[in-house]
Design a protein around this motif. Structure first.
Motif, PDB file in Angstrom:
ATOM      1  N   LEU A  20      -0.561 -12.541   8.445  1.00  0.00           N
ATOM      2  CA  LEU A  20      -1.551 -13.068   7.514  1.00  0.00           C
ATOM      3  C   LEU A  20      -2.534 -11.975   7.096  1.00  0.00           C
ATOM      4  N   ARG A  21      -2.974 -11.179   8.050  1.00  0.00           N
ATOM      5  CA  ARG A  21      -3.894 -10.087   7.761  1.00  0.00           C
ATOM      6  C   ARG A  21      -3.255  -9.102   6.770  1.00  0.00           C
ATOM      7  N   ARG A  22      -1.992  -8.778   6.988  1.00  0.00           N
ATOM      8  CA  ARG A  22      -1.288  -7.840   6.115  1.00  0.00           C
ATOM      9  C   ARG A  22      -1.128  -8.421   4.707  1.00  0.00           C
ATOM     10  N   ARG A  23      -0.766  -9.701   4.622  1.00  0.00           N
ATOM     11  CA  ARG A  23      -0.593 -10.326   3.307  1.00  0.00           C
ATOM     12  C   ARG A  23      -1.906 -10.403   2.546  1.00  0.00           C
ATOM     13  N   LYS A  24      -3.000 -10.678   3.255  1.00  0.00           N
ATOM     14  CA  LYS A  24      -4.304 -10.717   2.593  1.00  0.00           C
ATOM     15  C   LYS A  24      -4.670  -9.343   2.058  1.00  0.00           C
ATOM     16  N   ALA A  25      -4.404  -8.309   2.837  1.00  0.00           N
ATOM     17  CA  ALA A  25      -4.693  -6.940   2.392  1.00  0.00           C
ATOM     18  C   ALA A  25      -3.861  -6.598   1.162  1.00  0.00           C
ATOM     19  N   GLN A  26      -2.595  -7.003   1.138  1.00  0.00           N
ATOM     20  CA  GLN A  26      -1.745  -6.751  -0.026  1.00  0.00           C
ATOM     21  C   GLN A  26      -2.297  -7.478  -1.245  1.00  0.00           C
ATOM     22  N   GLY A  27      -2.719  -8.716  -1.046  1.00  0.00           N
ATOM     23  CA  GLY A  27      -3.275  -9.496  -2.156  1.00  0.00           C
ATOM     24  C   GLY A  27      -4.537  -8.863  -2.703  1.00  0.00           C
ATOM     25  N   ARG A  28      -5.397  -8.370  -1.818  1.00  0.00           N
ATOM     26  CA  ARG A  28      -6.614  -7.699  -2.271  1.00  0.00           C
ATOM     27  C   ARG A  28      -6.262  -6.422  -3.027  1.00  0.00           C
ATOM     28  N   GLY A  29      -5.265  -5.692  -2.552  1.00  0.00           N
ATOM     29  CA  GLY A  29      -4.848  -4.474  -3.231  1.00  0.00           C
ATOM     30  C   GLY A  29      -4.323  -4.767  -4.626  1.00  0.00           C
ATOM     31  N   ARG A  30      -3.578  -5.823  -4.765  1.00  0.00           N
ATOM     32  CA  ARG A  30      -3.046  -6.190  -6.083  1.00  0.00           C
ATOM     33  C   ARG A  30      -4.160  -6.642  -7.005  1.00  0.00           C
ATOM     34  N   ALA A  31      -5.130  -7.363  -6.465  1.00  0.00           N
ATOM     35  CA  ALA A  31      -6.234  -7.857  -7.280  1.00  0.00           C
ATOM     36  C   ALA A  31      -7.077  -6.700  -7.799  1.00  0.00           C
ATOM     37  N   GLU A  32      -7.241  -5.646  -6.988  1.00  0.00           N
ATOM     38  CA  GLU A  32      -8.039  -4.496  -7.398  1.00  0.00           C
ATOM     39  C   GLU A  32      -7.353  -3.702  -8.510  1.00  0.00           C
ATOM     40  N   THR A  33      -6.048  -3.555  -8.434  1.00  0.00           N
ATOM     41  CA  THR A  33      -5.334  -2.754  -9.418  1.00  0.00           C
ATOM     42  C   THR A  33      -5.046  -3.531 -10.688  1.00  0.00           C
ATOM     43  N   GLY A  34      -5.150  -4.828 -10.649  1.00  0.00           N
ATOM     44  CA  GLY A  34      -4.860  -5.639 -11.813  1.00  0.00           C
ATOM     45  C   GLY A  34      -3.379  -5.944 -11.884  1.00  0.00           C
ATOM     46  N   PRO A  35      -2.969  -6.658 -12.890  1.00  0.00           N
ATOM     47  CA  PRO A  35      -1.547  -6.994 -13.007  1.00  0.00           C
ATOM     48  C   PRO A  35      -0.715  -5.750 -13.288  1.00  0.00           C
ATOM     49  N   SER A  36       0.470  -5.747 -12.789  1.00  0.00           N
ATOM     50  CA  SER A  36       1.355  -4.611 -13.011  1.00  0.00           C
ATOM     51  C   SER A  36       1.778  -4.576 -14.472  1.00  0.00           C
ATOM     52  N   PRO A  37       2.118  -3.399 -14.975  1.00  0.00           N
ATOM     53  CA  PRO A  37       2.547  -3.306 -16.375  1.00  0.00           C
ATOM     54  C   PRO A  37       3.736  -4.224 -16.638  1.00  0.00           C
TER      55      PRO A  37
END
Length: 59
Positions: A20-37
């Motif tokens: 869960l901790r890892r998935r939350k970190a991944q989600g935060r990372g994606r939110a910071e970078t924005g949607p992928s091209p």
């Protein structure tokens, strides 16, 4: 038997927490970078909303 079951339960709890901790970190990372091209943009498919025979008008 109870000790092994308790140990297994504790290992599973720890693994789930880490996952869960890892998935939350991944989600935060994606939110910071924005949607992928290209995210959300799709090429029109061969069968779009008009249907597969939409180009056969007048037949």
């Amino acid at each position: 038997m109870s000790e092994t079951k308790d140990a297994r339960t504790e290992r599973l709890k720890a693994a789930l927490r880490e996952n869960l901790r890892r998935r939350k970190a991944q989600g935060r990372g994606r939110a910071e970078t924005g949607p992928s091209p290209g995210a959300g943009e799709s090429e029109p498919s061969e069968t779009d909303s008009r249907g597969p025979d939409s180009d056969k008008t007048g037949l």
